[in-house]
Design a protein around this motif. Structure first.
Motif, PDB file in Angstrom:
ATOM      1  N   SER A   1       4.151  -3.411  -5.296  1.00  0.00           N
ATOM      2  CA  SER A   1       4.904  -2.236  -4.874  1.00  0.00           C
ATOM      3  C   SER A   1       4.723  -1.081  -5.860  1.00  0.00           C
ATOM      4  O   SER A   1       4.521   0.070  -5.467  1.00  0.00           O
ATOM      5  CB  SER A   1       6.388  -2.588  -4.741  1.00  0.00           C
ATOM      6  OG  SER A   1       7.148  -1.461  -4.361  1.00  0.00           O
ATOM      7  N   GLY A   2       4.780  -1.396  -7.145  1.00  0.00           N
ATOM      8  CA  GLY A   2       4.606  -0.345  -8.146  1.00  0.00           C
ATOM      9  C   GLY A   2       3.234   0.291  -8.093  1.00  0.00           C
ATOM     10  O   GLY A   2       3.092   1.514  -8.191  1.00  0.00           O
TER      11      GLY A   2
ATOM     12  N   GLU B   1       3.016   2.473  -5.004  1.00  0.00           N
ATOM     13  CA  GLU B   1       3.842   3.682  -5.156  1.00  0.00           C
ATOM     14  C   GLU B   1       3.194   4.695  -6.094  1.00  0.00           C
ATOM     15  O   GLU B   1       3.282   5.907  -5.875  1.00  0.00           O
ATOM     16  CB  GLU B   1       5.234   3.276  -5.650  1.00  0.00           C
ATOM     17  CG  GLU B   1       6.209   4.419  -5.855  1.00  0.00           C
ATOM     18  CD  GLU B   1       6.137   4.985  -7.265  1.00  0.00           C
ATOM     19  OE1 GLU B   1       6.334   6.205  -7.418  1.00  0.00           O
ATOM     20  OE2 GLU B   1       5.871   4.221  -8.199  1.00  0.00           O
ATOM     21  N   ARG B   2       2.526   4.198  -7.133  1.00  0.00           N
ATOM     22  CA  ARG B   2       1.897   5.118  -8.100  1.00  0.00           C
ATOM     23  C   ARG B   2       0.617   5.750  -7.568  1.00  0.00           C
ATOM     24  O   ARG B   2       0.118   6.712  -8.134  1.00  0.00           O
ATOM     25  CB  ARG B   2       1.597   4.371  -9.404  1.00  0.00           C
ATOM     26  CG  ARG B   2       2.830   3.955 -10.189  1.00  0.00           C
ATOM     27  CD  ARG B   2       2.470   3.465 -11.593  1.00  0.00           C
ATOM     28  NE  ARG B   2       1.578   2.314 -11.555  1.00  0.00           N
ATOM     29  CZ  ARG B   2       1.979   1.041 -11.505  1.00  0.00           C
ATOM     30  NH1 ARG B   2       3.286   0.771 -11.454  1.00  0.00           N
ATOM     31  NH2 ARG B   2       1.118   0.056 -11.487  1.00  0.00           N
TER      32      ARG B   2
ATOM     33  N   HIS C   1       5.340   2.100   2.141  1.00  0.00           N
ATOM     34  CA  HIS C   1       5.039   2.820   0.898  1.00  0.00           C
ATOM     35  C   HIS C   1       4.298   4.138   1.152  1.00  0.00           C
ATOM     36  O   HIS C   1       4.041   4.892   0.208  1.00  0.00           O
ATOM     37  CB  HIS C   1       4.205   1.938  -0.038  1.00  0.00           C
ATOM     38  CG  HIS C   1       4.995   0.868  -0.721  1.00  0.00           C
ATOM     39  ND1 HIS C   1       5.417  -0.270  -0.077  1.00  0.00           N
ATOM     40  CD2 HIS C   1       5.446   0.756  -2.004  1.00  0.00           C
ATOM     41  CE1 HIS C   1       6.081  -1.040  -0.928  1.00  0.00           C
ATOM     42  NE2 HIS C   1       6.125  -0.444  -2.091  1.00  0.00           N
TER      43      HIS C   1
ATOM     44  N   ILE D   1       1.160   4.560   2.098  1.00  0.00           N
ATOM     45  CA  ILE D   1      -0.219   4.558   1.602  1.00  0.00           C
ATOM     46  C   ILE D   1      -1.186   4.898   2.733  1.00  0.00           C
ATOM     47  O   ILE D   1      -0.851   4.782   3.915  1.00  0.00           O
ATOM     48  CB  ILE D   1      -0.583   3.218   0.941  1.00  0.00           C
ATOM     49  CG1 ILE D   1      -0.537   2.063   1.952  1.00  0.00           C
ATOM     50  CG2 ILE D   1       0.356   2.947  -0.230  1.00  0.00           C
ATOM     51  CD1 ILE D   1      -0.977   0.728   1.365  1.00  0.00           C
TER      52      ILE D   1
END
Length: 314
Positions: free
Chosen positions: A130-131, A134-135, A192, A194
């Motif tokens: 997830s991180g 998200e980044r 997210h 993406i």
């Protein structure tokens, strides 16, 4: 036009007539007979090619491809912990970006790939994944989903389907096996925001390879969820991996679709969907289910598939 649509507008794709000959993953591995997961990984790596750095979570594919002092990998490959493949690949991607910017190296076209099983993705690796999504790191993540912790003894994961028997969710007088419904990882990835998300199956190799290649061409994070049959854990025949994978699509259990810049596209719609009993029949992990339980599962599968059709505008 979104960034994924822009990147893919001239994409030609593979066909049975122009399959790549490159084999980043050699046949010298130690997978179980009939393993659908290593077949899926081989197809994915053929699509990606050799200009890649691979980060592998602990799991079956790490074990069978890297028995010291041997390796089945013909490309740069690193084994990391169960839970942090996405975190490590994001660090590798950032390091390459910095070294290219400082002109220490001149390798701007490298693909960064991380993969893990459903346990390493849906459970203990979800925070890292997830991180990284998200980044916005530029990498591809493959979830090789065999629906349990197969490498350590067939324990249930949050990706184990309802009713399936595992060593930690055995059926009994008061239990029907796995008590929770399968976690929808592709939908979580889509949430997210993406550029690219897809589902794929080794029973449809051209579709799988084209989706993995698309994922590698899209700038930013991309997620591909790959159905990966395990005869050992699913209690099916060693020669039935691809048949079970095909049945999963034909019964709507595992629909094939992609999400490009947030827009859903159905990849394959069964013209005459088969009942879920056809999918359960070759797998002894479902043999304990009663008729009413099978009917309940069928109803949920139908509802989720209809929801997907709505998302695809069908």
């Amino acid at each position: 036009m979104g960034i994924a649509s822009e990147a893919l507008k001239n994409f030609k794709g593979f066909s049975l007539k122009n399959m790549p000959e490159v084999e980043p993953l050699s046949p010298g591995h130690r997978a179980c007979q009939g393993c659908g997961e290593v077949l899926a990984l081989r197809q994915a790596m053929k699509a990606i090619g050799s200009n890649v750095v691979v980060c592998s979570a602990t799991g079956c594919m790490e074990i069978i491809t890297s028995p010291f002092p041997q390796t089945a990998w013909r490309v740069p490959w690193i084994h990391v912990a169960f839970e942090n493949a996405a975190a490590v690949v994001s660090g590798v991607e950032a390091a390459y970006k910095a070294m290219n910017r400082k002109k220490i190296i001149n390798q701007p076209e490298v693909t960064f790939l991380a993969y893990g099983g459903d346990g390493a993705t849906a459970d203990i690796g979800l925070q890292a994944l997830s991180g990284a999504l998200e980044r916005g790191h530029n990498f591809v993540y493959l979830c090789l989903d065999n629906e349990a912790y197969m490498n350590t003894g067939i324990q249930r994961s949050s990706s184990t389907p309802f009713g399936a028997s595992t060593t930690t969710s055995p059926p009994g007088r008061k239990s029907s096996g796995q008590a929770t419904w399968k976690k929808n990882l592709p939908k979580i990835a889509v949430a997210h925001g993406i550029p690219y998300v897809a589902t794929a199956s080794p029973a449809y190799p051209v579709d799988l390879m084209n989706k993995v290649k698309k994922a590698s061409l899209v700038p930013g994070p991309a997620y591909v969820h790959i159905y990966s049959p395990c005869p050992t854990g699913w209690r099916c025949g060693l020669d039935e991996s691809l048949e079970v994978a095909r049945l999963a699509v034909e019964t709507k259990v595992f629909p094939l679709y992609e999400v490009i810049d947030g827009k859903y596209f159905l990849s394959r719609k069964p013209s005459n969907p088969r009942p879920i009993t056809a999918y359960f029949k070759p797998q002894r992990r479902f043999r304990h289910l009663k008729e009413d339980e099978v009917a309940g599962i069928q109803s949920i599968v139908d509802d989720e598939y209809n929801d997907l059709l709505c998302r695809c505008g069908i």
